[in-house]
Scaffold this motif. Structure first.
Motif, PDB file in Angstrom:
ATOM      1  N   ASN A  71       0.858  -1.184   0.000  1.00  0.00           N
ATOM      2  CA  ASN A  71       0.000   0.000   0.000  1.00  0.00           C
ATOM      3  C   ASN A  71       0.896   1.238   0.000  1.00  0.00           C
ATOM      4  OD1 ASN A  71      -1.558   2.192   0.844  1.00  0.00           O
ATOM      5  ND2 ASN A  71      -2.971   0.874   1.960  1.00  0.00           N
ATOM      6  N   SER A  72       0.733   2.112  -1.007  1.00  0.00           N
ATOM      7  CA  SER A  72       1.675   3.228  -1.141  1.00  0.00           C
ATOM      8  C   SER A  72       1.662   4.145   0.079  1.00  0.00           C
ATOM      9  CB  SER A  72       1.360   4.026  -2.404  1.00  0.00           C
ATOM     10  OG  SER A  72       0.106   4.657  -2.268  1.00  0.00           O
ATOM     11  N   GLY A  73       0.552   4.173   0.797  1.00  0.00           N
ATOM     12  CA  GLY A  73       0.455   5.032   1.968  1.00  0.00           C
ATOM     13  C   GLY A  73       1.344   4.583   3.110  1.00  0.00           C
ATOM     14  N   TYR A  74       1.709   3.296   3.139  1.00  0.00           N
ATOM     15  CA  TYR A  74       2.499   2.760   4.251  1.00  0.00           C
ATOM     16  C   TYR A  74       3.848   2.226   3.786  1.00  0.00           C
ATOM     17  CZ  TYR A  74      -2.131   3.141   6.218  1.00  0.00           C
ATOM     18  OH  TYR A  74      -3.336   3.620   6.613  1.00  0.00           O
ATOM     19  N   LYS A  75       4.234   2.686   2.604  1.00  0.00           N
ATOM     20  CA  LYS A  75       5.484   2.221   2.010  1.00  0.00           C
ATOM     21  C   LYS A  75       6.676   2.494   2.925  1.00  0.00           C
ATOM     22  CE  LYS A  75       6.346   2.494  -2.892  1.00  0.00           C
ATOM     23  NZ  LYS A  75       6.275   3.519  -3.962  1.00  0.00           N
ATOM     24  N   PHE A  76       6.659   3.670   3.555  1.00  0.00           N
ATOM     25  CA  PHE A  76       7.823   4.076   4.352  1.00  0.00           C
ATOM     26  C   PHE A  76       7.584   4.004   5.864  1.00  0.00           C
ATOM     27  CE2 PHE A  76       8.042   6.784   0.430  1.00  0.00           C
ATOM     28  CZ  PHE A  76       8.992   5.996  -0.204  1.00  0.00           C
TER      29      PHE A  76
ATOM     30  N   ASP B 174      17.399   1.256  -0.732  1.00  0.00           N
ATOM     31  CA  ASP B 174      15.969   1.149  -0.401  1.00  0.00           C
ATOM     32  C   ASP B 174      15.689   1.213   1.097  1.00  0.00           C
ATOM     33  OD1 ASP B 174      17.023  -1.222   0.292  1.00  0.00           O
ATOM     34  OD2 ASP B 174      15.593  -2.474  -0.817  1.00  0.00           O
ATOM     35  N   ILE B 175      16.581   1.869   1.834  1.00  0.00           N
ATOM     36  CA  ILE B 175      16.408   1.931   3.290  1.00  0.00           C
ATOM     37  C   ILE B 175      15.073   2.571   3.676  1.00  0.00           C
ATOM     38  CG2 ILE B 175      17.708   4.119   3.505  1.00  0.00           C
ATOM     39  CD1 ILE B 175      18.684   3.000   6.241  1.00  0.00           C
ATOM     40  N   PHE B 176      14.625   3.570   2.877  1.00  0.00           N
ATOM     41  CA  PHE B 176      13.357   4.234   3.197  1.00  0.00           C
ATOM     42  C   PHE B 176      12.199   3.250   3.079  1.00  0.00           C
ATOM     43  CE2 PHE B 176      15.677   8.070   1.457  1.00  0.00           C
ATOM     44  CZ  PHE B 176      15.986   8.567   2.715  1.00  0.00           C
ATOM     45  N   LYS B 177      12.315   2.345   2.118  1.00  0.00           N
ATOM     46  CA  LYS B 177      11.226   1.394   1.889  1.00  0.00           C
ATOM     47  C   LYS B 177      11.143   0.357   2.994  1.00  0.00           C
ATOM     48  CE  LYS B 177      11.705   2.049  -3.012  1.00  0.00           C
ATOM     49  NZ  LYS B 177      12.525   1.525  -4.100  1.00  0.00           N
ATOM     50  N   LYS B 178      12.193   0.289   3.818  1.00  0.00           N
ATOM     51  CA  LYS B 178      12.134  -0.588   4.989  1.00  0.00           C
ATOM     52  C   LYS B 178      11.633   0.187   6.208  1.00  0.00           C
ATOM     53  CE  LYS B 178      14.327  -4.394   3.507  1.00  0.00           C
ATOM     54  NZ  LYS B 178      13.598  -5.657   3.371  1.00  0.00           N
ATOM     55  N   GLY B 179      11.208   1.385   5.939  1.00  0.00           N
ATOM     56  CA  GLY B 179      10.644   2.175   7.037  1.00  0.00           C
ATOM     57  C   GLY B 179      11.680   2.752   7.976  1.00  0.00           C
ATOM     58  N   THR B 180      12.932   2.843   7.525  1.00  0.00           N
ATOM     59  CA  THR B 180      13.956   3.375   8.423  1.00  0.00           C
ATOM     60  C   THR B 180      14.405   4.747   7.945  1.00  0.00           C
ATOM     61  OG1 THR B 180      14.719   1.152   8.888  1.00  0.00           O
ATOM     62  CG2 THR B 180      16.228   2.946   9.424  1.00  0.00           C
ATOM     63  N   ASN B 181      14.495   5.673   8.875  1.00  0.00           N
ATOM     64  CA  ASN B 181      14.994   6.991   8.558  1.00  0.00           C
ATOM     65  C   ASN B 181      16.432   7.084   9.061  1.00  0.00           C
ATOM     66  OD1 ASN B 181      15.574   9.650   8.271  1.00  0.00           O
ATOM     67  ND2 ASN B 181      13.761  10.413   9.340  1.00  0.00           N
ATOM     68  N   PRO B 182      17.407   7.117   8.126  1.00  0.00           N
ATOM     69  CA  PRO B 182      18.813   7.086   8.567  1.00  0.00           C
ATOM     70  C   PRO B 182      19.176   8.268   9.476  1.00  0.00           C
ATOM     71  CG  PRO B 182      18.650   7.511   6.198  1.00  0.00           C
ATOM     72  CD  PRO B 182      17.279   7.153   6.666  1.00  0.00           C
ATOM     73  N   VAL B 183      18.455   9.373   9.335  1.00  0.00           N
ATOM     74  CA  VAL B 183      18.767  10.544  10.156  1.00  0.00           C
ATOM     75  C   VAL B 183      18.566  10.236  11.638  1.00  0.00           C
ATOM     76  CG1 VAL B 183      18.084  12.912  10.676  1.00  0.00           C
ATOM     77  CG2 VAL B 183      18.283  12.162   8.304  1.00  0.00           C
ATOM     78  N   LEU B 206      22.179  12.609 -11.546  1.00  0.00           N
ATOM     79  CA  LEU B 206      21.503  13.758 -12.131  1.00  0.00           C
ATOM     80  C   LEU B 206      19.998  13.559 -12.025  1.00  0.00           C
ATOM     81  CD1 LEU B 206      23.738  14.276 -15.271  1.00  0.00           C
ATOM     82  CD2 LEU B 206      23.668  15.644 -13.171  1.00  0.00           C
ATOM     83  N   LEU B 207      19.271  14.643 -12.175  1.00  0.00           N
ATOM     84  CA  LEU B 207      17.832  14.620 -11.919  1.00  0.00           C
ATOM     85  C   LEU B 207      17.100  13.575 -12.763  1.00  0.00           C
ATOM     86  CD1 LEU B 207      15.944  16.002 -10.018  1.00  0.00           C
ATOM     87  CD2 LEU B 207      15.454  17.701 -11.782  1.00  0.00           C
ATOM     88  N   LYS B 208      17.537  13.398 -13.998  1.00  0.00           N
ATOM     89  CA  LYS B 208      16.786  12.482 -14.873  1.00  0.00           C
ATOM     90  C   LYS B 208      16.918  11.030 -14.391  1.00  0.00           C
ATOM     91  CE  LYS B 208      20.353  12.227 -18.533  1.00  0.00           C
ATOM     92  NZ  LYS B 208      20.952  10.928 -18.263  1.00  0.00           N
ATOM     93  N   ASP B 209      18.007  10.727 -13.695  1.00  0.00           N
ATOM     94  CA  ASP B 209      18.191   9.360 -13.185  1.00  0.00           C
ATOM     95  C   ASP B 209      17.774   9.212 -11.736  1.00  0.00           C
ATOM     96  OD1 ASP B 209      19.400   8.737 -15.613  1.00  0.00           O
ATOM     97  OD2 ASP B 209      21.311   9.552 -14.875  1.00  0.00           O
ATOM     98  N   PHE B 210      17.293  10.274 -11.181  1.00  0.00           N
ATOM     99  CA  PHE B 210      17.095  10.312  -9.731  1.00  0.00           C
ATOM    100  C   PHE B 210      15.806   9.622  -9.309  1.00  0.00           C
ATOM    101  CE2 PHE B 210      15.809  12.476  -5.794  1.00  0.00           C
ATOM    102  CZ  PHE B 210      16.978  12.392  -5.059  1.00  0.00           C
ATOM    103  N   ASP B 211      15.901   8.691  -8.366  1.00  0.00           N
ATOM    104  CA  ASP B 211      14.705   8.035  -7.829  1.00  0.00           C
ATOM    105  C   ASP B 211      14.413   8.670  -6.471  1.00  0.00           C
ATOM    106  OD1 ASP B 211      12.802   6.469  -6.694  1.00  0.00           O
ATOM    107  OD2 ASP B 211      13.974   4.604  -6.707  1.00  0.00           O
ATOM    108  N   PRO B 212      13.320   9.407  -6.349  1.00  0.00           N
ATOM    109  CA  PRO B 212      13.063  10.147  -5.100  1.00  0.00           C
ATOM    110  C   PRO B 212      12.880   9.227  -3.894  1.00  0.00           C
ATOM    111  CG  PRO B 212      11.156  10.247  -6.548  1.00  0.00           C
ATOM    112  CD  PRO B 212      12.258   9.638  -7.347  1.00  0.00           C
ATOM    113  N   GLU B 213      12.619   7.932  -4.138  1.00  0.00           N
ATOM    114  CA  GLU B 213      12.401   7.034  -2.997  1.00  0.00           C
ATOM    115  C   GLU B 213      13.667   6.323  -2.570  1.00  0.00           C
ATOM    116  OE1 GLU B 213       9.128   4.476  -3.830  1.00  0.00           O
ATOM    117  OE2 GLU B 213       7.686   6.124  -3.781  1.00  0.00           O
TER     118      GLU B 213
END
Lengths: 121, 722
Positions: A71-76, B174-183, B206-213
């Motif tokens: 679910n995109s809402g809970y992805k992070f 993909d650390i963000f996708k594991k729900g972890t905030n490195p900060v 560069l921006l064109k290759d950049f994955d915001p997640e």
């Protein structure tokens, strides 16, 4: 604003002691009795962290984490597994599914809060 | 916690009855994996929660059954009647254990052992694993098996000294996708010690290759902490498998120190593997700072250089402060040097107030700001200097133990001395000059206060008397108390004695406090027989003079038969005081701010209403006042509204009438010299910002002088009209 945490565990006493410790530390707490119940209760609500047991009837923790991540809402959203499993396999399975961390039962309220603070401020 | 335990027990009973049903169902349908799952979960919950709520025995016992059913679940053991029987008796045993925790009948350990053994037999290959599963596994073992548990307390490998680590943390994309905030992890790291973090951004595309997640940033951290390396690893426990994490010790608290500072920038970069030696040599030809040259040459990016520079700076800092700490401890300085330092600071305070005044007068913003800085620095310098002169009073206290012992032996009394607040700090000079008055007071307490053991027991007191010495801070003063549980002062005897000596007149009404104060009058002694210890009648007035010379005051509280408490109130320091600057005609005076309670106006009407008596109405209370202009015989006109400075002198309120109150003044006390030593009511002088002299008023002496004057008039009148 207080952070809201979702606790998923089929054991009432576990839910009670975990929510007690978290509320004591100033968090808002929502509880669910299994994965299915948790997904129903979430249903798009903003949540800052999930603490879930792994062994539960209806929908177990692994299944629940997989659903949550899709679910995109809970992805992070940070997901902490509660586990008595000392086996590496269960932990790895949970991590594969997208869990952020784990805490091994038995744990003290302090340990729970310390671990929680790794994921929410 | 009890509430939680109850909740667990309720739940456990419920689970156990469910378990019973499930087991019986399972007997009918041994292949039903769903029921096996239910049995397993019930055991699992009892084990997990049991350990949480302190039912360790239950947790350990249940662990075994859970293990068996895990195997059943995985198809490694099949469901047999024997298994069902065993599990049912195990279930009953758990129930007994639950009851036992409530004070029910004790559990049958033999039976428990039998169940265990039989269950273990069911586990294939259990003979080999015997050692592991032998006996009920303590729940502690359950944790220990999981060596990467984050819930363990901080590793015991924390060491005494500070260690500096170089940490590079490169989280997985993909650390963000594991729900972890490195900060948050970096924040946690920051809390463990002194920490510098540099974010490395060279991997951001560069921006064109950049994955915001995705997470492209990685971090270099230099951390100085007392924690061991395992404690630091624990912070990254949930991410270490997927992340690149390197932790190196770059300073171990002294052992690695070499004489020549820390490594040079090029060395650090090579050691980190960010730079190769050849590139460094190539670039070293020119003369710019090395970091700049390396970046110019394009062999490395700015982030890396910055990080290395920070490491260099951080470690130098750590070593610098360590060197300081090593050389700190303490040094001995002759007190003469300290005294001259205090004198110089005094001069500086004077000059500073002159500077502030001039600056305010000229109103030049630049000069004003300089004056402000000088004022702040002077203030700090003054406080620092004063604190150097402070000593704990404890050494003086311990000297008196010997005195008490000798005295009580000599007099045949049993006296115990107790002390309190020995760590209270006072100016060195004050402590030195306090010694004699204290000796007098303690002698008095033991000689006149504490009774002989027989007398004490007769009046229901313990045979041994107690003298309690205490020191405590109170604002800018220190209060020193000498308490004894002796006979107390006899107000009647004191008054009778005073009459006999002609110190007071017959019909004079006196409060108890005033009567007690008589013992400080020169030539007074209530005890007839003069002992070798005290009672020559020179004691108390000398004490009082000694304390007053320290600008302190003395106060007596006593209850006949119960004891006496003498309280000395002393200023923290002698050299500089906070004063209130006042003006009478063209003259300036300073009153110690510590005795000032407030200021009120005195109008002509007030004076008229009082019919010539020097009493003002201050918030509904009559307060006598002394008119400084009259007392010092200054001839000048009186302003329409005068000011009364209300002070507390010897426990009562007295006002001093002045023309004008100027304000607070940092007063550096200068003695007046021997020529003026007999001037009463003035304790010293101070030089003001504009170079003029202001006299420091001695309020208690002033009051005495005025009282004596009035008493003189009174006794003259008394003689005239007998």
């Amino acid at each position: 604003m207080a952070k809201t945490l979702l606790i998923v565990d089929d054991s009432a006493s576990m839910r009670q002691i975990v929510s007690f410790a978290l509320k004591d530390a100033g968090y808002e707490v929502i509880t669910a009795i299994n994965g299915r119940d948790a997904l129903n209760k979430l249903n798009g609500t903003r949540i800052d962290m999930v603490i879930t047991d792994l062994n539960m009837p209806e929908m177990d923790g692994i299944e629940f984490i997989k659903h949550l991540r899709s679910n995109s809402g809970y992805k992070f959203t940070p997901v902490l597994m509660l586990t008595t499993e000392s086996q590496e396999s269960k932990k790895q399975e949970g991590k594969q599914a997208g869990a952020s961390g784990w805490i091994v039962k038995p744990f003290t309220p302090e340990q729970l809060i310390t671990t929680t603070k790794k994921f929410v401020r | 916690m009890d509430k939680h335990r109850e909740a667990f027990k309720d739940e456990a009973y419920e689970l156990l009855s469910e378990l019973e049903t499930s087991l019986l169902e399972l007997e009918d349908a041994p292949e039903d994996i769903e029921i096996v799952g239910r049995v397993f979960r019930a055991m699992h919950t009892i084990k997990g929660s049991g350990a949480m709520f302190g039912f360790d025995d239950i947790a350990a016992f249940t662990h075994e059954i859970e293990t068996v059913f895990d195997l059943v679940r995985n198809g490694e053991i099949s469901v047999t009647k024997e298994l069902i029987d065993l599990t049912l008796s195990a279930r009953d045993h758990i129930r007994t254990m639950l009851d036992a925790s409530d004070g029910g009948e004790a559990t049958n350990e033999v039976m428990a052992g039998e169940i265990m053994t039989s269950l273990k037999k069911l586990i294939p290959g259990s003979e080999e694993k015997k050692e592991e599963t032998e006996g009920p596994a303590a729940p502690a073992d359950l944790i220990d098996e999981d060596d990467s548990s984050p819930t363990g307390l901080p590793s015991p490998d924390t060491q005494g000294g500070n260690i500096t680590y170089r940490i590079r943390f490169r989280p997985s994309r993909d650390i963000f996708k594991k729900g972890t905030n490195p900060v948050l992890l970096l924040d946690e790291l920051r809390r463990t010690g002194k920490c510098k973090v540099v974010a490395q951004t060279d991997a951001i595309p560069l921006l064109k290759d950049f994955d915001p997640e995705a997470c492209y940033t990685y971090w270099d951290v230099i951390l100085t902490t007392r924690q061991g390396i395992n404690a630091i690893k624990d912070i990254f426990i949930f991410v270490e498998d997927d992340s690149e994490l390197s932790i190196n010790i770059i300073d171990d608290g002294g052992r690695l120190d070499n004489a020549a500072g820390y490594k040079r920038l090029g060395e650090i970069l090579i050691e980190r593997g960010d730079l190769i030696h050849e590139d460094l040599q190539k670039v070293l030809g020119s003369q710019k700072p090395i970091g700049e040259m390396l970046v110019d040459a394009g062999v490395i990016d700015t982030g890396k250089v910055q990080s290395a520079l920070i490491e260099q700076e951080h470690v130098s800092d750590v070593r610098e402060s360590r060197r300081k700490a090593e050389s700190l401890s303490s040094i001995r300085v002759s007190s003469g040097k300290l005294d001259s330092l205090v004198d110089l600071v005094g001069e500086l305070v004077t000059v500073q107030s002159r500077l502030s005044r001039t600056a305010a007068y000229q109103n030049d913003p630049e000069l004003l700001s300089i004056a402000e800085v000088v004022e702040r620095l002077t203030c700090e310098l003054r406080d620092n200097t004063m604190s150097i002169r402070m000593l704990p009073i404890g050494t003086t206290f311990s000297k008196f133990r010997r005195l008490v012992r000798t005295l009580s032996n000599e007099l045949g009394k049993e006296v115990v001395m107790t002390t309190e607040g020995a760590e209270t700090e006072l100016d060195k000079t004050v402590i030195e000059r306090l010694n004699d008055p204290l000796v007098h007071l303690i002698r008095n307490s033991i000689d006149h206060g504490i009774e002989l053991p027989g007398v004490r027991e007769a009046s229901g007191k313990p045979g041994h008397g107690t003298v309690h010495l205490s020191a405590v801070h109170s604002g800018a003063n220190v209060l020193i108390r000498i308490e004894d549980d002796g006979s107390g002062l006899d107000a009647k005897a004191i008054k009778a004695m005073a009459l006999e000596r002609g110190l007071v007149s017959h019909d004079l009404e006196m409060t108890e406090k005033e009567v007690f104060a008589l013992i400080f009058v020169p030539g007074f002694s209530t005890v007839k027989n003069v002992t070798g210890v005290s009672g020559r009648g020179v004691g108390m007035d000398v004490v009082k003079r000694g304390i007053e010379a320290l600008r302190g005051s003395i106060d007596i509280n006593s209850k006949k038969g119960a004891g006496t408490t003498i309280t000395l109130k002393l200023p923290l320091t002698l050299a500089i005081i906070d004063g209130l600057l006042v003006k009478v005609a063209e003259e300036f005076f300073v009153l110690p701010l510590s005795i000032v309670e407030g200021c009120v106006e005195l109008s002509r009407e007030d004076v008229a209403r009082a019919h010539g008596r020097h009493v003002a109405n201050v918030r509904g209370e009559p307060v006598p006042y002394i008119c400084l202009k009259e007392h010092f015989m200054i001839n000048s006109g009186t302003p329409g509204i005068e000011q009364i400075v209300i002070t507390e002198v010897d426990g009562s309120r007295v006002g001093f009438v002045v023309d004008d109150v100027i304000g607070e003044h940092q007063t550096v006390i200068k003695s007046l010299g021997s020529f003026y030593k007999d001037v009463e009511g003035v304790s010293g002088a101070t030089i003001m910002g504009d170079g003029r002299v202001a006299l420091i008023l001695d309020a208690p002496k002033l009051l005495q002088a005025v009282e004596q004057e009035e008493a003189g008039i009174y006794s003259k009148n008394a003689k005239l009209n007998p």
